[in-house]
Design a protein around this motif. Sequence first.
Motif, PDB file in Angstrom:
ATOM      1  N   LEU A  67       0.791  -1.248   0.162  1.00  0.00           N
ATOM      2  CA  LEU A  67      -0.084  -0.040  -0.107  1.00  0.00           C
ATOM      3  C   LEU A  67       0.731   1.282   0.028  1.00  0.00           C
ATOM      4  O   LEU A  67       0.563   2.093  -0.738  1.00  0.00           O
ATOM      5  CB  LEU A  67      -0.846   0.138   1.041  1.00  0.00           C
ATOM      6  CG  LEU A  67      -2.256  -1.008   1.211  1.00  0.00           C
ATOM      7  CD1 LEU A  67      -2.885  -0.755   2.456  1.00  0.00           C
ATOM      8  CD2 LEU A  67      -2.977  -0.682   0.188  1.00  0.00           C
ATOM      9  N   SER A  68       1.999   1.138   0.922  1.00  0.00           N
ATOM     10  CA  SER A  68       2.859   2.303   0.870  1.00  0.00           C
ATOM     11  C   SER A  68       3.345   2.955  -0.539  1.00  0.00           C
ATOM     12  O   SER A  68       3.821   4.055  -0.415  1.00  0.00           O
ATOM     13  CB  SER A  68       3.903   2.120   1.892  1.00  0.00           C
ATOM     14  OG  SER A  68       4.822   1.135   1.630  1.00  0.00           O
ATOM     15  N   GLN A  69       3.502   1.914  -1.277  1.00  0.00           N
ATOM     16  CA  GLN A  69       4.001   2.325  -2.810  1.00  0.00           C
ATOM     17  C   GLN A  69       3.164   3.007  -3.561  1.00  0.00           C
ATOM     18  O   GLN A  69       3.405   3.565  -4.581  1.00  0.00           O
ATOM     19  CB  GLN A  69       4.591   1.186  -3.404  1.00  0.00           C
ATOM     20  CG  GLN A  69       5.622   0.455  -2.566  1.00  0.00           C
ATOM     21  CD  GLN A  69       6.082  -0.680  -3.213  1.00  0.00           C
ATOM     22  OE1 GLN A  69       7.189  -0.836  -4.236  1.00  0.00           O
ATOM     23  NE2 GLN A  69       5.644  -2.090  -2.828  1.00  0.00           N
ATOM     24  N   LEU A 248      13.321   4.587  -4.892  1.00  0.00           N
ATOM     25  CA  LEU A 248      14.088   4.075  -5.595  1.00  0.00           C
ATOM     26  C   LEU A 248      13.753   3.514  -7.077  1.00  0.00           C
ATOM     27  O   LEU A 248      14.634   3.654  -7.830  1.00  0.00           O
ATOM     28  CB  LEU A 248      14.950   3.143  -4.735  1.00  0.00           C
ATOM     29  CG  LEU A 248      16.357   2.597  -5.078  1.00  0.00           C
ATOM     30  CD1 LEU A 248      17.200   4.083  -4.799  1.00  0.00           C
ATOM     31  CD2 LEU A 248      17.075   1.926  -4.409  1.00  0.00           C
ATOM     32  N   ASP A 249      12.620   2.837  -6.786  1.00  0.00           N
ATOM     33  CA  ASP A 249      12.100   2.498  -8.193  1.00  0.00           C
ATOM     34  C   ASP A 249      11.996   3.367  -9.294  1.00  0.00           C
ATOM     35  O   ASP A 249      12.380   3.331 -10.490  1.00  0.00           O
ATOM     36  CB  ASP A 249      10.817   1.704  -8.164  1.00  0.00           C
ATOM     37  CG  ASP A 249      10.865   0.380  -7.361  1.00  0.00           C
ATOM     38  OD1 ASP A 249      12.012  -0.181  -7.301  1.00  0.00           O
ATOM     39  OD2 ASP A 249       9.749   0.066  -7.255  1.00  0.00           O
ATOM     40  N   ARG A 250      11.747   4.512  -8.863  1.00  0.00           N
ATOM     41  CA  ARG A 250      11.458   5.666  -9.797  1.00  0.00           C
ATOM     42  C   ARG A 250      12.936   6.229 -10.175  1.00  0.00           C
ATOM     43  O   ARG A 250      13.186   6.642 -11.343  1.00  0.00           O
ATOM     44  CB  ARG A 250      10.813   7.108  -9.310  1.00  0.00           C
ATOM     45  CG  ARG A 250       9.238   6.700  -9.175  1.00  0.00           C
ATOM     46  CD  ARG A 250       8.302   7.841  -8.745  1.00  0.00           C
ATOM     47  NE  ARG A 250       7.112   7.503  -9.055  1.00  0.00           N
ATOM     48  CZ  ARG A 250       5.840   8.483  -8.967  1.00  0.00           C
ATOM     49  NH1 ARG A 250       6.183   9.788  -8.668  1.00  0.00           N
ATOM     50  NH2 ARG A 250       4.806   7.895  -9.186  1.00  0.00           N
ATOM     51  N   ALA A 251      13.892   6.357  -9.266  1.00  0.00           N
ATOM     52  CA  ALA A 251      15.109   6.612  -9.610  1.00  0.00           C
ATOM     53  C   ALA A 251      15.806   5.478 -10.620  1.00  0.00           C
ATOM     54  O   ALA A 251      16.340   6.291 -11.511  1.00  0.00           O
ATOM     55  CB  ALA A 251      15.953   6.700  -8.475  1.00  0.00           C
ATOM     56  N   ARG A 252      15.545   4.421 -10.401  1.00  0.00           N
ATOM     57  CA  ARG A 252      15.975   3.515 -11.346  1.00  0.00           C
ATOM     58  C   ARG A 252      15.580   3.710 -12.693  1.00  0.00           C
ATOM     59  O   ARG A 252      16.290   3.535 -13.661  1.00  0.00           O
ATOM     60  CB  ARG A 252      15.835   1.960 -10.677  1.00  0.00           C
ATOM     61  CG  ARG A 252      16.297   0.878 -11.721  1.00  0.00           C
ATOM     62  CD  ARG A 252      15.756  -0.608 -11.018  1.00  0.00           C
ATOM     63  NE  ARG A 252      16.515  -0.551  -9.772  1.00  0.00           N
ATOM     64  CZ  ARG A 252      15.604  -0.738  -8.619  1.00  0.00           C
ATOM     65  NH1 ARG A 252      14.134  -0.455  -8.717  1.00  0.00           N
ATOM     66  NH2 ARG A 252      16.159  -1.162  -7.331  1.00  0.00           N
ATOM     67  N   GLU A 275      24.590   3.094  -4.697  1.00  0.00           N
ATOM     68  CA  GLU A 275      25.098   3.140  -3.334  1.00  0.00           C
ATOM     69  C   GLU A 275      23.408   3.306  -2.791  1.00  0.00           C
ATOM     70  O   GLU A 275      23.267   2.514  -1.503  1.00  0.00           O
ATOM     71  CB  GLU A 275      25.469   4.655  -3.129  1.00  0.00           C
ATOM     72  CG  GLU A 275      26.783   4.652  -3.499  1.00  0.00           C
ATOM     73  CD  GLU A 275      27.480   6.136  -3.472  1.00  0.00           C
ATOM     74  OE1 GLU A 275      28.535   6.379  -3.257  1.00  0.00           O
ATOM     75  OE2 GLU A 275      26.534   7.198  -3.235  1.00  0.00           O
ATOM     76  N   ALA A 276      22.192   3.758  -3.153  1.00  0.00           N
ATOM     77  CA  ALA A 276      21.089   3.902  -2.584  1.00  0.00           C
ATOM     78  C   ALA A 276      20.321   2.644  -2.565  1.00  0.00           C
ATOM     79  O   ALA A 276      19.705   2.027  -1.495  1.00  0.00           O
ATOM     80  CB  ALA A 276      20.097   4.614  -3.219  1.00  0.00           C
ATOM     81  N   ALA A 277      20.666   1.444  -3.720  1.00  0.00           N
ATOM     82  CA  ALA A 277      20.324   0.194  -3.611  1.00  0.00           C
ATOM     83  C   ALA A 277      20.952  -0.653  -2.454  1.00  0.00           C
ATOM     84  O   ALA A 277      20.117  -1.392  -1.667  1.00  0.00           O
ATOM     85  CB  ALA A 277      20.334  -0.536  -4.934  1.00  0.00           C
ATOM     86  N   ASN A 278      22.002  -0.197  -2.006  1.00  0.00           N
ATOM     87  CA  ASN A 278      22.895  -0.880  -1.008  1.00  0.00           C
ATOM     88  C   ASN A 278      22.194  -0.629   0.101  1.00  0.00           C
ATOM     89  O   ASN A 278      21.985  -1.478   1.276  1.00  0.00           O
ATOM     90  CB  ASN A 278      24.398  -0.534  -1.192  1.00  0.00           C
ATOM     91  CG  ASN A 278      25.112  -1.210   0.138  1.00  0.00           C
ATOM     92  OD1 ASN A 278      25.174  -2.569  -0.064  1.00  0.00           O
ATOM     93  ND2 ASN A 278      25.821  -0.495   0.795  1.00  0.00           N
ATOM     94  N   THR A 344       5.145  14.610 -12.845  1.00  0.00           N
ATOM     95  CA  THR A 344       6.241  14.134 -13.899  1.00  0.00           C
ATOM     96  C   THR A 344       6.091  12.589 -13.432  1.00  0.00           C
ATOM     97  O   THR A 344       5.682  12.081 -12.237  1.00  0.00           O
ATOM     98  CB  THR A 344       7.467  14.626 -13.692  1.00  0.00           C
ATOM     99  OG1 THR A 344       8.395  13.859 -12.824  1.00  0.00           O
ATOM    100  CG2 THR A 344       7.392  15.960 -13.897  1.00  0.00           C
ATOM    101  N   PRO A 345       6.401  11.595 -14.329  1.00  0.00           N
ATOM    102  CA  PRO A 345       6.566  10.161 -13.930  1.00  0.00           C
ATOM    103  C   PRO A 345       7.689   9.636 -12.888  1.00  0.00           C
ATOM    104  O   PRO A 345       7.495   8.795 -12.157  1.00  0.00           O
ATOM    105  CB  PRO A 345       6.968   9.587 -15.030  1.00  0.00           C
ATOM    106  CG  PRO A 345       6.567  10.465 -16.367  1.00  0.00           C
ATOM    107  CD  PRO A 345       6.808  11.901 -15.578  1.00  0.00           C
ATOM    108  N   PHE A 346       8.234  10.824 -12.494  1.00  0.00           N
ATOM    109  CA  PHE A 346       9.502  10.780 -11.491  1.00  0.00           C
ATOM    110  C   PHE A 346       9.289  11.627 -10.256  1.00  0.00           C
ATOM    111  O   PHE A 346      10.268  11.646  -9.547  1.00  0.00           O
ATOM    112  CB  PHE A 346      10.810  10.820 -12.226  1.00  0.00           C
ATOM    113  CG  PHE A 346      11.020  10.043 -13.364  1.00  0.00           C
ATOM    114  CD1 PHE A 346      11.275   8.960 -13.578  1.00  0.00           C
ATOM    115  CD2 PHE A 346      10.877  10.799 -14.739  1.00  0.00           C
ATOM    116  CE1 PHE A 346      11.337   8.115 -14.592  1.00  0.00           C
ATOM    117  CE2 PHE A 346      11.156  10.076 -15.933  1.00  0.00           C
ATOM    118  CZ  PHE A 346      11.548   8.699 -15.867  1.00  0.00           C
ATOM    119  N   SER A 347       8.190  12.254 -10.017  1.00  0.00           N
ATOM    120  CA  SER A 347       7.971  13.051  -9.060  1.00  0.00           C
ATOM    121  C   SER A 347       8.099  12.483  -7.695  1.00  0.00           C
ATOM    122  O   SER A 347       7.444  11.133  -7.441  1.00  0.00           O
ATOM    123  CB  SER A 347       6.241  13.646  -9.133  1.00  0.00           C
ATOM    124  OG  SER A 347       6.309  14.351 -10.184  1.00  0.00           O
TER     125      SER A 347
END
Length: 387
Positions: A67-69, A248-252, A275-278, A344-347
Amino acid sequence: MTDIAIRAKRVASVAALHADDVDRQARFPAEAVTALKAERLIGMQIPMQFGGESASLSQIAEVCFTLSQACSAAAMVFAMHQIKVASLVSHGLDSEWHCTLMERVARDQLLFASATTEGGIGGDLRNSLCAVETAGDVFHFAKDATVISYGAHADVILATGRRHPEAASSDQVLVALMKEQMSLERTSTWDTLGMRGTCSDGFKLEARDVPVAQILPKPFAEIAAQSMLAWSHLLWSSVWFGIASHALDRARAYVQGEARRRPGQVPPGALRLAEAANELQAMKATVIAALKRYEAAQGDADELGSIGFAVMLNNVKTTISDKAVDIVQRALGIVGLSGYKNGTPFSLGRQLRDVLSAPLMINNDRILANTANLLLVQKGGGQLLSA
Protein backbone atom coordinates in the motif's frame (compact mmCIF):
# COMPACT_ATOMS: atom_id res chain seq x y z
CA MET A 1 1.82 -14.54 -5.44
CA THR A 2 -0.36 -15.33 -2.42
CA ASP A 3 -4.07 -14.57 -2.24
CA ILE A 4 -3.41 -11.83 0.32
CA ALA A 5 -0.76 -10.27 -1.93
CA ILE A 6 -3.17 -10.28 -4.89
CA ARG A 7 -5.87 -8.61 -2.84
CA ALA A 8 -3.38 -6.03 -1.53
CA LYS A 9 -2.33 -5.22 -5.10
CA ARG A 10 -5.95 -4.57 -6.03
CA VAL A 11 -6.35 -2.18 -3.10
CA ALA A 12 -3.07 -0.46 -3.99
CA SER A 13 -4.29 0.16 -7.53
CA VAL A 14 -7.32 1.97 -6.08
CA ALA A 15 -5.22 3.89 -3.55
CA ALA A 16 -2.81 5.07 -6.26
CA LEU A 17 -5.62 6.67 -8.26
CA HIS A 18 -6.54 8.95 -5.36
CA ALA A 19 -3.21 9.42 -3.57
CA ASP A 20 -2.41 12.87 -4.95
CA ASP A 21 -5.89 14.17 -4.20
CA VAL A 22 -5.80 12.69 -0.69
CA ASP A 23 -2.53 14.55 -0.13
CA ARG A 24 -3.64 17.79 -1.78
CA GLN A 25 -6.95 17.98 0.08
CA ALA A 26 -5.60 16.49 3.35
CA ARG A 27 -8.57 14.15 3.26
CA PHE A 28 -9.18 10.64 4.52
CA PRO A 29 -8.27 7.97 1.92
CA ALA A 30 -11.86 6.77 1.81
CA GLU A 31 -11.54 4.93 -1.51
CA ALA A 32 -8.55 2.89 -0.30
CA VAL A 33 -10.23 2.01 3.00
CA THR A 34 -13.43 1.01 1.18
CA ALA A 35 -11.30 -1.25 -1.03
CA LEU A 36 -9.56 -2.71 2.05
CA LYS A 37 -12.96 -3.58 3.48
CA ALA A 38 -14.17 -5.04 0.19
CA GLU A 39 -11.08 -7.26 0.04
CA ARG A 40 -11.64 -8.31 3.69
CA LEU A 41 -8.18 -7.08 4.68
CA ILE A 42 -9.35 -4.90 7.58
CA GLY A 43 -10.20 -8.05 9.56
CA MET A 44 -7.40 -10.27 8.26
CA GLN A 45 -5.66 -10.48 11.66
CA ILE A 46 -8.74 -11.73 13.52
CA PRO A 47 -8.40 -15.44 14.47
CA MET A 48 -10.14 -17.92 12.20
CA GLN A 49 -12.48 -19.06 14.97
CA PHE A 50 -13.96 -15.56 14.97
CA GLY A 51 -14.26 -15.32 11.20
CA GLY A 52 -10.88 -13.79 10.32
CA GLU A 53 -7.81 -15.22 8.60
CA SER A 54 -5.34 -15.39 11.53
CA ALA A 55 -2.93 -13.35 9.40
CA SER A 56 0.58 -13.06 10.80
CA LEU A 57 2.51 -9.88 11.46
CA SER A 58 4.68 -10.61 8.41
CA GLN A 59 1.64 -10.98 6.15
CA ILE A 60 0.23 -7.69 7.42
CA ALA A 61 3.62 -6.01 7.01
CA GLU A 62 3.64 -7.13 3.37
CA VAL A 63 0.28 -5.41 2.83
CA CYS A 64 1.64 -2.25 4.46
CA PHE A 65 4.62 -2.37 2.10
CA THR A 66 2.40 -2.81 -0.96
CA LEU A 67 0.00 0.00 0.00
CA SER A 68 2.79 2.43 0.87
CA GLN A 69 4.09 2.35 -2.69
CA ALA A 70 0.70 3.65 -3.85
CA CYS A 71 -0.46 5.95 -1.03
CA SER A 72 1.57 6.48 2.13
CA ALA A 73 -1.43 7.80 4.07
CA ALA A 74 -3.62 4.82 3.22
CA ALA A 75 -0.80 2.48 4.23
CA MET A 76 -0.33 4.29 7.53
CA VAL A 77 -4.07 4.18 8.29
CA PHE A 78 -4.04 0.43 7.63
CA ALA A 79 -0.92 -0.02 9.80
CA MET A 80 -2.34 1.96 12.72
CA HIS A 81 -5.60 0.01 12.51
CA GLN A 82 -3.79 -3.33 12.62
CA ILE A 83 -1.63 -2.18 15.56
CA LYS A 84 -4.80 -1.61 17.58
CA VAL A 85 -6.38 -4.87 16.44
CA ALA A 86 -3.23 -6.64 17.67
CA SER A 87 -3.96 -5.37 21.18
CA LEU A 88 -7.45 -6.84 20.94
CA VAL A 89 -6.33 -10.19 19.52
CA SER A 90 -3.34 -10.60 21.84
CA HIS A 91 -5.05 -9.55 25.05
CA GLY A 92 -8.80 -9.94 24.61
CA LEU A 93 -9.21 -13.69 24.22
CA ASP A 94 -10.17 -14.14 27.89
CA SER A 95 -13.03 -11.64 27.60
CA GLU A 96 -16.39 -12.65 26.13
CA TRP A 97 -17.16 -9.06 25.13
CA HIS A 98 -13.88 -8.63 23.28
CA CYS A 99 -14.26 -12.00 21.54
CA THR A 100 -17.65 -10.81 20.29
CA LEU A 101 -15.97 -7.61 19.09
CA MET A 102 -13.47 -9.71 17.12
CA GLU A 103 -16.38 -11.42 15.39
CA ARG A 104 -17.81 -8.02 14.49
CA VAL A 105 -14.45 -6.82 13.13
CA ALA A 106 -14.23 -9.86 10.85
CA ARG A 107 -17.88 -9.68 9.79
CA ASP A 108 -18.30 -5.92 9.40
CA GLN A 109 -14.66 -4.91 8.77
CA LEU A 110 -14.70 -2.33 11.58
CA LEU A 111 -11.95 0.30 11.45
CA PHE A 112 -9.96 0.86 14.65
CA ALA A 113 -8.30 4.08 15.78
CA SER A 114 -6.25 4.96 18.85
CA ALA A 115 -6.44 7.66 21.55
CA THR A 116 -3.20 7.49 23.53
CA THR A 117 -1.88 11.07 23.39
CA GLU A 118 -3.25 13.64 25.81
CA GLY A 119 -3.06 17.33 26.55
CA GLY A 120 -0.55 17.92 29.35
CA ILE A 121 1.59 14.86 28.61
CA GLY A 122 1.82 14.90 24.83
CA GLY A 123 2.87 11.61 23.28
CA ASP A 124 4.00 9.91 26.50
CA LEU A 125 2.27 6.60 25.83
CA ARG A 126 2.88 5.16 29.27
CA ASN A 127 1.24 7.93 31.29
CA SER A 128 -2.32 9.25 31.40
CA LEU A 129 -4.08 12.13 33.10
CA CYS A 130 -7.63 11.01 32.30
CA ALA A 131 -9.18 8.15 34.23
CA VAL A 132 -11.93 5.56 34.01
CA GLU A 133 -14.70 6.57 36.40
CA THR A 134 -16.72 3.49 37.28
CA ALA A 135 -20.22 3.45 38.71
CA GLY A 136 -21.53 -0.09 39.13
CA ASP A 137 -21.39 -1.94 35.83
CA VAL A 138 -20.69 1.12 33.67
CA PHE A 139 -18.03 3.81 33.40
CA HIS A 140 -17.60 7.39 32.26
CA PHE A 141 -14.53 8.36 30.28
CA ALA A 142 -13.31 11.75 29.05
CA LYS A 143 -9.99 12.44 27.33
CA ASP A 144 -8.45 15.55 25.82
CA ALA A 145 -6.62 13.75 23.01
CA THR A 146 -4.14 15.90 21.14
CA VAL A 147 -4.18 13.42 18.25
CA ILE A 148 -6.64 10.74 17.15
CA SER A 149 -5.62 9.72 13.65
CA TYR A 150 -8.69 9.40 11.38
CA GLY A 151 -10.78 9.52 14.58
CA ALA A 152 -13.81 10.98 12.82
CA HIS A 153 -13.85 7.97 10.45
CA ALA A 154 -13.23 5.15 12.95
CA ASP A 155 -15.80 2.57 14.07
CA VAL A 156 -13.90 1.77 17.27
CA ILE A 157 -11.41 3.79 19.31
CA LEU A 158 -9.07 2.12 21.78
CA ALA A 159 -8.17 4.71 24.42
CA THR A 160 -5.77 4.69 27.35
CA GLY A 161 -6.57 6.08 30.79
CA ARG A 162 -5.78 5.59 34.45
CA ARG A 163 -7.49 2.58 36.01
CA HIS A 164 -9.44 4.85 38.39
CA PRO A 165 -9.26 8.53 39.45
CA GLU A 166 -6.87 7.80 42.34
CA ALA A 167 -4.51 5.59 40.29
CA ALA A 168 -0.96 6.59 39.41
CA SER A 169 -0.48 8.06 35.94
CA SER A 170 1.29 4.87 34.82
CA ASP A 171 -1.44 2.52 36.16
CA GLN A 172 -3.35 2.41 32.90
CA VAL A 173 -6.02 0.38 31.17
CA LEU A 174 -7.14 0.23 27.55
CA VAL A 175 -10.84 0.71 26.82
CA ALA A 176 -12.70 -0.13 23.62
CA LEU A 177 -15.23 2.53 22.68
CA MET A 178 -17.75 2.05 19.88
CA LYS A 179 -18.58 4.95 17.58
CA GLU A 180 -22.15 5.18 18.84
CA GLN A 181 -21.01 5.32 22.48
CA MET A 182 -18.87 8.44 22.30
CA SER A 183 -18.81 12.05 21.26
CA LEU A 184 -15.85 13.73 19.55
CA GLU A 185 -15.31 17.48 19.67
CA ARG A 186 -12.53 18.54 17.28
CA THR A 187 -9.94 20.77 18.98
CA SER A 188 -7.23 20.95 16.30
CA THR A 189 -6.82 20.16 12.62
CA TRP A 190 -4.16 18.22 10.76
CA ASP A 191 -2.55 20.68 8.34
CA THR A 192 0.88 19.18 7.88
CA LEU A 193 3.81 18.82 5.50
CA GLY A 194 3.13 15.16 4.75
CA MET A 195 1.01 12.14 5.76
CA ARG A 196 -1.87 14.55 5.30
CA GLY A 197 -4.45 11.85 4.66
CA THR A 198 -4.12 10.33 8.12
CA CYS A 199 -6.34 13.20 9.34
CA SER A 200 -4.72 13.18 12.78
CA ASP A 201 -6.89 15.86 14.34
CA GLY A 202 -7.15 16.55 18.05
CA PHE A 203 -10.40 15.76 19.86
CA LYS A 204 -12.08 15.95 23.20
CA LEU A 205 -13.47 12.44 23.54
CA GLU A 206 -16.26 11.59 25.96
CA ALA A 207 -18.22 8.41 26.57
CA ARG A 208 -20.84 7.73 29.23
CA ASP A 209 -22.56 4.61 30.54
CA VAL A 210 -20.11 2.28 28.84
CA PRO A 211 -20.18 -1.31 30.18
CA VAL A 212 -17.08 -2.13 32.24
CA ALA A 213 -16.82 -5.32 30.17
CA GLN A 214 -15.32 -3.15 27.41
CA ILE A 215 -12.13 -2.54 29.43
CA LEU A 216 -9.46 -4.94 28.25
CA PRO A 217 -8.63 -7.35 31.10
CA LYS A 218 -4.83 -6.97 30.87
CA PRO A 219 -2.98 -3.90 32.24
CA PHE A 220 -1.95 -1.49 29.51
CA ALA A 221 1.71 -1.84 30.57
CA GLU A 222 1.52 -5.49 29.55
CA ILE A 223 -0.34 -4.71 26.32
CA ALA A 224 2.21 -2.06 25.34
CA ALA A 225 5.23 -4.25 26.07
CA GLN A 226 3.97 -7.47 24.52
CA SER A 227 2.19 -6.29 21.39
CA MET A 228 1.78 -2.56 20.80
CA LEU A 229 5.46 -1.60 20.83
CA ALA A 230 6.50 -4.33 18.43
CA TRP A 231 3.55 -3.97 16.07
CA SER A 232 3.98 -0.19 15.93
CA HIS A 233 7.68 -0.20 15.15
CA LEU A 234 7.50 -3.09 12.68
CA LEU A 235 4.41 -2.04 10.71
CA TRP A 236 5.51 1.59 10.58
CA SER A 237 8.91 0.40 9.37
CA SER A 238 7.23 -1.65 6.65
CA VAL A 239 5.41 1.48 5.47
CA TRP A 240 8.61 3.52 5.43
CA PHE A 241 10.47 0.76 3.61
CA GLY A 242 7.73 0.76 0.98
CA ILE A 243 8.01 4.52 0.48
CA ALA A 244 11.79 4.27 0.12
CA SER A 245 11.50 1.31 -2.25
CA HIS A 246 9.01 3.16 -4.44
CA ALA A 247 11.26 6.23 -4.57
CA LEU A 248 14.23 4.12 -5.60
CA ASP A 249 12.14 2.40 -8.29
CA ARG A 250 11.50 5.82 -9.81
CA ALA A 251 15.19 6.68 -9.61
CA ARG A 252 16.08 3.38 -11.27
CA ALA A 253 13.61 3.99 -14.09
CA TYR A 254 15.09 7.47 -14.59
CA VAL A 255 18.68 6.16 -14.79
CA GLN A 256 17.65 3.36 -17.14
CA GLY A 257 15.98 5.92 -19.39
CA GLU A 258 19.17 8.00 -19.41
CA ALA A 259 21.16 4.89 -20.35
CA ARG A 260 18.88 4.15 -23.30
CA ARG A 261 19.24 7.72 -24.56
CA ARG A 262 23.05 7.54 -24.41
CA PRO A 263 24.11 3.99 -25.40
CA GLY A 264 27.58 3.05 -24.28
CA GLN A 265 27.71 5.67 -21.51
CA VAL A 266 27.13 5.11 -17.82
CA PRO A 267 24.64 7.77 -16.64
CA PRO A 268 25.93 10.13 -13.94
CA GLY A 269 23.31 8.90 -11.47
CA ALA A 270 24.18 5.20 -11.81
CA LEU A 271 26.76 5.21 -9.01
CA ARG A 272 24.39 7.06 -6.68
CA LEU A 273 21.70 4.52 -7.59
CA ALA A 274 24.00 1.63 -6.64
CA GLU A 275 24.75 3.26 -3.28
CA ALA A 276 21.07 3.80 -2.55
CA ALA A 277 20.21 0.23 -3.58
CA ASN A 278 22.79 -1.00 -1.10
CA GLU A 279 21.13 1.02 1.67
CA LEU A 280 17.71 -0.25 0.68
CA GLN A 281 18.91 -3.86 0.88
CA ALA A 282 20.26 -3.26 4.39
CA MET A 283 16.96 -1.63 5.33
CA LYS A 284 15.00 -4.64 4.08
CA ALA A 285 17.23 -7.09 5.96
CA THR A 286 16.69 -5.16 9.19
CA VAL A 287 12.90 -5.26 8.86
CA ILE A 288 12.79 -8.94 7.91
CA ALA A 289 15.09 -9.96 10.77
CA ALA A 290 12.96 -8.06 13.29
CA LEU A 291 9.73 -9.59 11.97
CA LYS A 292 11.19 -13.08 12.26
CA ARG A 293 12.47 -12.43 15.78
CA TYR A 294 9.10 -11.14 16.94
CA GLU A 295 7.19 -14.07 15.49
CA ALA A 296 9.66 -16.53 17.01
CA ALA A 297 9.06 -14.92 20.41
CA GLN A 298 5.25 -15.27 20.27
CA GLY A 299 3.95 -16.74 23.52
CA ASP A 300 7.21 -16.07 25.36
CA ALA A 301 6.35 -13.25 27.75
CA ASP A 302 9.89 -13.19 29.18
CA GLU A 303 11.45 -12.64 25.75
CA LEU A 304 8.87 -10.08 24.66
CA GLY A 305 9.40 -8.14 27.89
CA SER A 306 13.18 -8.43 27.95
CA ILE A 307 15.59 -5.50 27.77
CA GLY A 308 17.31 -6.94 24.72
CA PHE A 309 14.03 -7.25 22.84
CA ALA A 310 13.06 -3.67 23.64
CA VAL A 311 16.46 -2.39 22.54
CA MET A 312 16.14 -4.31 19.28
CA LEU A 313 12.73 -2.81 18.53
CA ASN A 314 13.92 0.70 19.37
CA ASN A 315 16.92 0.27 17.10
CA VAL A 316 14.74 -0.96 14.24
CA LYS A 317 12.50 2.09 14.49
CA THR A 318 15.27 4.68 14.62
CA THR A 319 17.37 2.94 11.96
CA ILE A 320 14.57 2.39 9.45
CA SER A 321 13.04 5.85 9.89
CA ASP A 322 16.40 7.54 9.29
CA LYS A 323 17.31 5.29 6.37
CA ALA A 324 13.96 5.84 4.68
CA VAL A 325 14.45 9.62 4.68
CA ASP A 326 18.02 9.21 3.40
CA ILE A 327 17.04 6.89 0.55
CA VAL A 328 14.18 9.09 -0.67
CA GLN A 329 16.50 12.11 -0.61
CA ARG A 330 19.12 10.13 -2.56
CA ALA A 331 16.47 9.15 -5.11
CA LEU A 332 15.48 12.79 -5.50
CA GLY A 333 19.13 13.70 -6.05
CA ILE A 334 19.40 11.09 -8.78
CA VAL A 335 16.24 12.17 -10.58
CA GLY A 336 16.84 15.89 -10.13
CA LEU A 337 14.28 18.43 -11.30
CA SER A 338 12.04 15.71 -12.75
CA GLY A 339 11.55 14.47 -9.21
CA TYR A 340 11.28 17.95 -7.72
CA LYS A 341 8.46 18.89 -10.11
CA ASN A 342 4.94 17.62 -9.51
CA GLY A 343 3.12 15.74 -12.24
CA THR A 344 6.07 13.94 -13.85
CA PRO A 345 6.57 10.14 -13.96
CA PHE A 346 9.47 10.67 -11.53
CA SER A 347 7.87 13.11 -9.04
CA LEU A 348 8.99 12.46 -5.47
CA GLY A 349 7.64 15.47 -3.60
CA ARG A 350 4.80 13.61 -1.89
CA GLN A 351 6.99 10.66 -0.99
CA LEU A 352 9.63 12.95 0.53
CA ARG A 353 7.11 14.94 2.55
CA ASP A 354 5.46 11.75 3.80
CA VAL A 355 8.67 10.01 4.80
CA LEU A 356 9.90 13.04 6.74
CA SER A 357 7.31 12.07 9.36
CA ALA A 358 9.17 8.82 10.08
CA PRO A 359 11.76 10.13 12.59
CA LEU A 360 9.01 12.11 14.33
CA MET A 361 6.58 9.21 14.99
CA ILE A 362 7.52 8.66 17.96
CA ASN A 363 10.40 11.16 18.00
CA ASN A 364 13.72 9.35 17.53
CA ASP A 365 15.34 11.42 20.28
CA ARG A 366 12.80 10.09 22.78
CA ILE A 367 13.39 6.52 21.64
CA LEU A 368 17.17 6.91 21.77
CA ALA A 369 16.90 8.31 25.30
CA ASN A 370 14.87 5.26 26.30
CA THR A 371 17.44 2.96 24.67
CA ALA A 372 20.24 4.74 26.52
CA ASN A 373 18.53 4.01 29.83
CA LEU A 374 18.05 0.35 28.89
CA LEU A 375 21.69 -0.02 27.87
CA LEU A 376 22.77 1.10 31.34
CA VAL A 377 21.44 -2.16 32.76
CA GLN A 378 21.70 -4.54 29.80
CA LYS A 379 24.27 -7.32 29.99
CA GLY A 380 26.75 -7.76 27.15
CA GLY A 381 27.55 -10.86 25.16
CA GLY A 382 25.38 -12.50 22.54
CA GLN A 383 26.14 -14.40 19.35
CA LEU A 384 26.17 -13.59 15.67
CA LEU A 385 22.95 -15.48 14.94
CA SER A 386 21.09 -14.55 18.12
CA ALA A 387 20.31 -11.45 20.21
